[in-house]
Design a protein around this motif. Structure first.
Motif, mmCIF file in Angstrom:
data_model
loop_
_atom_site.group_PDB
_atom_site.id
_atom_site.type_symbol
_atom_site.label_atom_id
_atom_site.label_comp_id
_atom_site.label_asym_id
_atom_site.label_seq_id
_atom_site.Cartn_x
_atom_site.Cartn_y
_atom_site.Cartn_z
ATOM 1 N N PRO A 110 14.125 2.204 74.807
ATOM 2 C CA PRO A 110 13.509 2.587 73.899
ATOM 3 C C PRO A 110 15.083 2.146 72.423
ATOM 4 N N THR A 140 9.104 -2.082 73.511
ATOM 5 C CA THR A 140 10.390 -2.066 75.503
ATOM 6 C C THR A 140 9.030 -3.048 76.377
ATOM 7 N N LEU A 142 8.216 -1.725 78.550
ATOM 8 C CA LEU A 142 7.450 -0.699 79.471
ATOM 9 C C LEU A 142 6.693 0.567 79.299
ATOM 10 N N ARG A 143 6.319 1.734 79.560
ATOM 11 C CA ARG A 143 5.399 2.677 79.579
ATOM 12 C C ARG A 143 6.567 3.964 79.106
ATOM 13 N N ASP A 144 6.742 3.881 77.725
ATOM 14 C CA ASP A 144 7.575 4.891 77.045
ATOM 15 C C ASP A 144 7.012 6.537 76.940
ATOM 16 N N LYS A 145 7.884 7.408 77.028
ATOM 17 C CA LYS A 145 7.471 8.554 76.587
ATOM 18 C C LYS A 145 8.405 8.954 74.906
ATOM 19 N N THR A 146 7.684 9.721 74.042
ATOM 20 C CA THR A 146 8.061 10.186 72.535
ATOM 21 C C THR A 146 7.949 11.212 72.141
ATOM 22 N N SER A 168 1.955 6.640 71.966
ATOM 23 C CA SER A 168 2.897 5.365 71.554
ATOM 24 C C SER A 168 2.308 4.209 71.946
ATOM 25 N N CYS A 194 12.539 7.769 75.855
ATOM 26 C CA CYS A 194 12.568 7.257 76.801
ATOM 27 C C CYS A 194 11.546 6.583 77.623
ATOM 28 N N ASN A 195 11.846 5.777 79.123
ATOM 29 C CA ASN A 195 11.394 4.999 79.997
ATOM 30 C C ASN A 195 11.969 4.890 81.198
ATOM 31 N N GLU A 196 11.293 4.253 82.110
ATOM 32 C CA GLU A 196 12.690 4.117 82.941
ATOM 33 C C GLU A 196 13.697 3.609 82.972
#
Length: 793
Positions: A110, A140, A142-146, A168, A194-196
């Motif tokens: 991210p 991204t 990808l699977r993000d978490k904000t 997100s 964040c993501n993996e």
């Protein structure tokens, strides 16, 4: 017992292995299952038995060129991966074992949040909502978490940071809303994502709520408007210190009132003045605290101002038909709303002709834009517009067609417009104004347009010109002394081509002269300005003649043609070329038609000349003598005719009857025969017709009322075959056909004899005096009249 348990355990493990499916290999990546895009790594496969293995990639599976690491392991080098991929390996040692596979996911770490901003929407006096927004950066994949972390400061108390989860999904900016009490002075916020592949955190940002405070949008009440002002109410849930109002009419830009925002009055009613009458206005408003941000604009409201009487006179113009067959008309333009100041209900037209005493006022419908007026010297036409509040100022126009004309006009054509330019007239007076008029050719009264310009202008740009249409017009120059000059232009078109059709014509014949008449082409078929017409005439021998005729002419006469069969057709031309031929007609010119016409006209002319000459007495007598020369030299004796005997049967009476004979031959009389002539008494200067047969009486009554005599000519002889007497009688009743039959009698005796018999001279053809007296012999009639005819009178 233990052996039994061992067997059962072994059997259970076998069942589980069979259900789960044993793999033939193990697969893994040197970078893991999630990798960053645009990176390189290796994929390995290790087989559980000695066999020849293979590696595949993608869907559907595609064999890859792998490398053998040892007898049981192979690998494939992945370079700059850009998307998610699937890799698999398979061994041929056993068909009961499943292949092994690996899914590789790709993406980016991210980005750090950018442009973080927060506003404090004050809902009421106790609390409000804080809205924070920021840009997430690039996607991204990808699977993000904000999360947004918030801490507050109220007085001396600072709260611990609290996370607020943020959705997100999507690709747009991210935002989060949370409630904050009005007692809070400061807030601190930061964003973590964040993501993996890893986390990212932006720097903490502090806000003072007084700096980001924003009131809710005000609510406007329905305005109440006069002709120049609108008053409306403003409602707000929280009291603010500033208010800004904007308005606009129709498609205009928004205008702030006042230009700068001012503190809001405690009175909720607000007013906007200096508006235009009968206009649709739109209003909106926003508010602000003493510090902080402006609220969003309120919902627009609209209202009409009231009407006033029209402000200016109409734009009026006057025009006459091109051919002069229609009555002249006065035209006017529909006033704009700013001038009309209301809905136009109609128009009023006054026609004043001082010479004839005509002074007439007529009310016209609101949909009309012109009015037919009579033509009169020094006439004036005045037009008013009318709405519910009154009349506009009068617009008066006088007859301007007596303006002097000139050609000092230049025309420049474009694709969609035409520029008309002119030179300033060389006069002592400066031009006060100009009027440029234009219209499609032949449609002046139907499609007239015009524009007014100031006296300093030197050109006009005309728009709305239709392609393939021919226009003409004029530039009128008005001076301060009310004099007018005119400069005309014609043949104006933006696009042009050859005509689509030929003219329709009719031909008429006058002997060997052909007259051709045609009509104007339909406007849609002209394709521009017609420059000329061409008449084609071809005879049966193939000889072709052309006659070019100007565009303004509709009739052409072809001079006398020689006898033949002819074909005739026509074409029309523009500056771009000649159009196709129209109808074709054939006709025949016969032999002798021209000669016959010439002879007829010549005979008529000769008769007219003779009649004119016969009005002279001397010429009249000469013609009579000449006619006597054409008579027979031997005059038959009328005394022995049957008709003469019947006429003298009764004294004092004449029985005139016309007998028809079947024979046309006569014989000369050998001996002179005396004829008794009996004079009848005069009755009022005319011979009495009361004792004549009816048919003779009617003939005498039909003759003009001058003195009449009877000349009787009888031809009689005995037939060789019978004793039947053949007679021909000719009755000539006239007072001017009798002459003197004795050569030695003087002119004075003739006049006395005429006076005695009651004859008077006249100017009749072949007329001459003739008297009766004594015995008349045929020998006496044998006189040479021709000798006197050629003597001078």
């Amino acid at each position: 017992m233990s052996q039994t348990c061992s067997v059962l355990i072994a059997a259970a493990l076998l069942v589980v292995q069979l259900c789960m499916g044993e793999k033939s290999c193990t697969i893994w990546s040197s970078a893991g299952a999630v990798v960053q895009r645009d990176t390189s790594f290796d994929v390995y496969c290790t087989f559980n038995c000695k066999c020849r293995g293979s590696m595949y990639s993608g869907h559907p599976s595609t064999p890859q060129n792998y490398t053998e690491l040892n007898s049981t392991t192979i690998y494939f080098k992945v370079v700059n991966i850009t998307k998610n991929r699937t890799y698999s390996c398979q061994c041929s040692c056993s068909t009961t074992l499943d292949p092994c596979g690996l899914d590789i996911f790709t993406g980016y770490v991210p980005d750090s949040p950018k442009n973080l901003s927060c506003i404090y929407k004050v809902l009421n006096n106790k609390s409000g909502d804080v809205l924070c927004t920021w840009n997430r950066g690039r996607q991204t994949f990808l699977r993000d978490k904000t999360q947004l972390w918030l801490s507050t400061l109220a007085g001396n108390h600072t709260s611990k940071p609290e996370p607020h989860n943020v959705s997100s999904k999507g690709t747009g900016p991210l935002s989060v809303t949370f409630t904050v009490l009005r007692s809070v002075q400061l807030i601190s916020v930061c964003v973590k994502a964040c993501n993996e592949l890893g986390p990212v955190v932006n720097a903490t940002v502090e806000y003072s709520l007084t700096d980001i405070a924003m009131p809710l949008p005000p609510v406007l009440g329905r305005p109440e408007c006069s002709s120049r002002e609108c008053v409306f109410t403003v409602e707000q849930p929280v009291k603010t210190q500033h208010l800004q109002i904007q308005y606009k009419a129709a498609e205009q830009k928004w205008t702030s009132h006042p230009d700068l925002s001012v503190p809001m009055s405690s009175v909720p009613a607000q007013s906007i003045s200096s508006l235009e009458p009968y206009s649709l206005y739109h209003f909106k408003v926003r508010s602000r605290f003493s510090t902080g941000l402006w609220s969003q604009w309120s919902t627009n409201i609209s209202s009409w101002t009231q009407e006033e009487a029209p402000a200016k006179e109409l734009d009026v113009w006057y025009a006459e038909s091109e051919c002069g067959s229609k009555s002249p008309r006065v035209y006017w333009k529909k006033p704009q709303i700013s001038i009309a100041r209301g809905k136009i209900l109609g128009y009023r037209v006054r026609v004043y002709c001082p010479g004839s005493g005509l002074d007439r006022v007529t009310n016209i419908s609101q949909d009309d834009r012109n009015y037919s007026v009579p033509t009169c010297a020094n006439g004036e036409v005045t037009v008013w517009a009318r709405n519910s509040k009154g009349l506009s100022p009068p617009a008066t126009i006088t007859h301007h067609t007596k303006a002097k004309s000139s050609q000092d006009v230049q025309v420049t054509t474009g694709i969609h417009n035409v520029t008309i330019s002119w030179r300033e007239p060389e006069t002592a007076l400066l031009p006060a104004s100009y009027v440029v008029e234009w219209y499609p050719e032949g449609q002046k009264l139907e499609e007239l347009r015009w524009v007014r310009l100031g006296g300093s202008e030197g050109h006009a740009v005309i728009t709305g010109i239709k392609p393939f249409e021919c226009y003409r017009g004029a530039v009128y120059v008005f001076y301060s002394d009310s004099s007018v000059t005119r400069m005309v232009f014609s043949g104006v078109t933006t696009l042009e081509s050859a005509p689509e059709v030929g003219p329709s014509f009719q031909e008429t014949f006058e002997g060997q002269i052909v007259k051709v008449t045609w009509t104007e082409l339909p406007r849609s078929k002209q394709r521009g300005c017609i420059t000329n017409y061409t008449i084609y005439l071809e005879n049966s021998s193939g000889h072709l003649q052309r006659y070019s005729v100007p565009a303004s002419v509709r009739t052409y006469v072809i001079q006398p043609l020689s006898p033949a069969v002819y074909s005739l057709w026509m074409t029309a031309s523009t500056a771009e070329g000649e159009g196709p031929m129209g109808q074709q007609m054939k006709f025949l010119i016969q032999q002798g038609t021209l000669l016959t016409n010439v002879l007829v006209f010549g005979a008529i002319a000769l008769i007219v000349v003779i009649v004119c000459l016969c009005h002279f007495s001397a010429v009249n007598q000469k013609f009579w003598v000449f006619c006597q020369c054409l008579m027979l030299d031997v005059v038959p004796d009328p005394a022995n005719s049957k008709w003469a005997k019947e006429c003298t049967h009764e004294k004092g009476k004449m029985n005139l009857q016309q007998q028809h004979s079947n024979s046309s031959t006569t014989e000369e009389e050998e001996e002179p025969i005396l004829v008794d002539i009996e004079e009848l008494p005069r009755q009022s200067g005319n011979i009495s017709t009361s004792q004549l047969p009816p048919q003779i009486s009617q003939s005498l009554d039909a003759t003009p009322p001058y003195p009449a005599t009877t000349y009787i000519k009888s031809l009689s002889h005995d037939s060789d075959s019978s004793e039947h007497t053949q007679s021909t009688t000719v009755d000539y009743i006239s007072s001017h056909c009798l002459g003197d039959m004795e050569e030695d009698q003087e002119e004075e005796d003739q006049e006395e004899e005429e006076e005695r018999l009651g004859f008077s001279p006249s100017h009749h053809l072949f007329s001459g005096p003739m008297s009766f007296g004594g015995k008349l012999t045929l020998d006496a009639v044998k006189i040479d009249f021709c000798s006197d005819f050629f003597q001078d009178g």
